[in-house]
Scaffold this motif. Structure first.
Motif, PDB file in Angstrom:
ATOM      1  N   SER A  50       0.862  -1.185   0.000  1.00 32.18           N
ATOM      2  CA  SER A  50       0.000   0.000   0.000  1.00 32.18           C
ATOM      3  C   SER A  50       0.891   1.225   0.000  1.00 32.18           C
ATOM      4  N   ALA A  83       2.794   0.317  -3.671  1.00 31.67           N
ATOM      5  CA  ALA A  83       1.377   0.439  -4.009  1.00 31.67           C
ATOM      6  C   ALA A  83       1.195   0.118  -5.497  1.00 31.67           C
ATOM      7  N   SER A  86      -4.166  -2.076  -6.349  1.00 35.77           N
ATOM      8  CA  SER A  86      -4.781  -2.523  -5.089  1.00 35.77           C
ATOM      9  C   SER A  86      -3.979  -3.626  -4.405  1.00 35.77           C
ATOM     10  N   ALA A 166      -9.824   2.700  -4.058  1.00 34.12           N
ATOM     11  CA  ALA A 166      -8.431   2.638  -4.495  1.00 34.12           C
ATOM     12  C   ALA A 166      -8.358   2.270  -5.967  1.00 34.12           C
ATOM     13  N   GLN A 167      -7.132   2.311  -6.489  1.00 33.99           N
ATOM     14  CA  GLN A 167      -6.908   1.877  -7.855  1.00 33.99           C
ATOM     15  C   GLN A 167      -7.143   0.378  -7.973  1.00 33.99           C
ATOM     16  N   LYS A 191     -12.551   5.933  -8.551  1.00 34.95           N
ATOM     17  CA  LYS A 191     -11.368   5.102  -8.314  1.00 34.95           C
ATOM     18  C   LYS A 191     -10.085   5.885  -8.586  1.00 34.95           C
ATOM     19  N   TYR A 193      -7.525   6.428  -6.015  1.00 30.18           N
ATOM     20  CA  TYR A 193      -6.818   6.928  -4.841  1.00 30.18           C
ATOM     21  C   TYR A 193      -5.730   5.926  -4.435  1.00 30.18           C
ATOM     22  N   LYS A 194      -4.532   6.431  -4.210  1.00 30.15           N
ATOM     23  CA  LYS A 194      -3.385   5.567  -3.933  1.00 30.15           C
ATOM     24  C   LYS A 194      -3.367   5.047  -2.505  1.00 30.15           C
ATOM     25  N   SER A 195      -4.024   5.754  -1.609  1.00 30.32           N
ATOM     26  CA  SER A 195      -4.014   5.350  -0.201  1.00 30.32           C
ATOM     27  C   SER A 195      -5.284   5.849   0.464  1.00 30.32           C
ATOM     28  N   SER A 199      -7.885   9.237   0.133  1.00 31.47           N
ATOM     29  CA  SER A 199      -9.349   9.136   0.144  1.00 31.47           C
ATOM     30  C   SER A 199      -9.939   9.989   1.260  1.00 31.47           C
TER      31      SER A 199
END
Length: 346
Positions: A50, A83, A86, A166-167, A191, A193-195, A199
């Motif tokens: 992540s 990351a 997902s 998330a992605q 959709k 967001y890396k973390s 978010s």
């Protein structure tokens, strides 16, 4: 001359017998020493599947700070975030690229099991990893901002709600898609967001109205609960959370047993939780040493106090038991696998 030869031969036989009797002990000693020798002056890379921030990153860095003193040879533990997709990028790396010698371990996203169930072409086999142990099971939560017009699942069946995810095909995206198709909710998913930190910031700014999947400790680390700025829509897990007893599990939202099987399969990630694994084919003595070290760390008072300071719960599971749990999670009928695939894939 003949008698001397007999005496020498007898002494040789006795020496051989004694050596044979001592061999298992010396072999064990050498084996134990070899693990310490191997790890001495080395580093173990701990891959965190992540981005920085959020529960997985917090847990991974906590483990990295404490594990070294329990591993023979005391290697440095270096946390590295990976990351992408997902958490599937990290899993693919661990199975296909990472060194298979015990110098790389990973805290993966447990949705890797569900991903493999619905996509047999995924380039990894969960049961072939070396499962070291579990720090804790993990419920994740669907969270909604207090200003959103929708505050319950029933309301979400009547009115759209914009939710961050998330992605890739992570837990949050899977849940939103499944609930829309099986329960009739009208979630609009954003959709990429890396973390969970990204978010959360997006929710505070009003870019989205909720977060599809986040941990209790992340929500608790903010002032949201105290200031009554968030509500809870659902729990991704097999049981309700006593801290929010009126919030249903996703399993409870299904209208029939077939749909319930799908949502149970999605929720099974909670039982796997925050676990540690190695690539396949790591030597057995190093696997055993890492399992023993991980178990000892989870009992250590300094570790426990440090976890409490970070609002992290500890619910250990031994590596051997975790390996069995992985096999059980993978054991789904083709019908359930196909129903799940249709429910969560676009």
């Amino acid at each position: 001359m003949h008698r001397e030869a007999v005496r020498i031969g007898s002494r040789s036989i006795v020496a051989s017998v004694i050596l044979t009797m001592l061999l298992p002990l010396s072999t064990l000693s050498a084996s134990a020493q070899s693990v310490a020798d191997f790890y001495k002056d080395k580093a173990i890379n701990l891959i965190i599947a992540s981005a920085e921030g959020g529960g997985y990153d917090i847990s991974g860095r906590l483990i990295a700070a404490h594990l070294s003193k329990f591993v023979p040879g005391h290697p440095v533990i270096v946390p590295r975030n990976m990351a992408g997709a997902s958490g599937m990028q990290a899993v693919d790396y661990m199975f296909n690229v990472a060194a298979q010698d015990g110098t790389v371990v990973c805290i993966p996203q447990p949705t890797m099991i569900l991903n493999k169930v619905v996509d047999h072409s995924a380039r990894y086999e969960p049961e072939k990893f070396g499962w070291i142990g579990r720090m804790a099971s993990l419920q994740t939560l669907g969270v909604v901002w207090h200003t959103a017009p929708v505050q319950t699942i029933e309301a979400a069946k009547k009115e759209p709600l914009i939710m961050a995810a998330a992605q890739g095909n992570g837990s949050g995206a899977n849940v939103l898609t499944a609930l829309n198709r099986l329960v009739g909710t009208k979630f609009n998913m954003v959709k990429g967001y890396k973390s969970v930190s990204e978010s959360g910031l997006a929710m505070e700014r009003g870019e989205v109205q909720g977060i599809s999947s986040t941990s209790w400790e992340y929500v608790d680390s903010k002032a949201w609960i105290k200031q009554k700025e968030v509500g809870f829509l659902y729990i991704i897990g097999s049981e309700r959370n006593p801290k929010i007893p009126d919030t249903p599990t996703i399993n409870e939202l299904a209208g029939n047993e077939g749909d319930r099987a799908v949502l149970r399969s999605i929720a099974s990630a909670a039982d796997i939780g925050r676990a540690i694994l190695t690539p396949p084919n790591v030597p057995a003595d190093r696997i055993d040493a890492l399992r023993d070290a991980f178990a000892a760390m989870l009992r250590d008072l300094d570790f426990i106090r440090d976890a409490e300071r970070r609002s992290l719960e500890i619910g250990p599971m031994a590596g051997t038991e975790l390996q069995k749990l992985i096999l059980q999670a993978m054991d789904v009928t083709p019908e359930v696998a196909e129903h799940t695939r249709r429910a969560i894939r676009e």
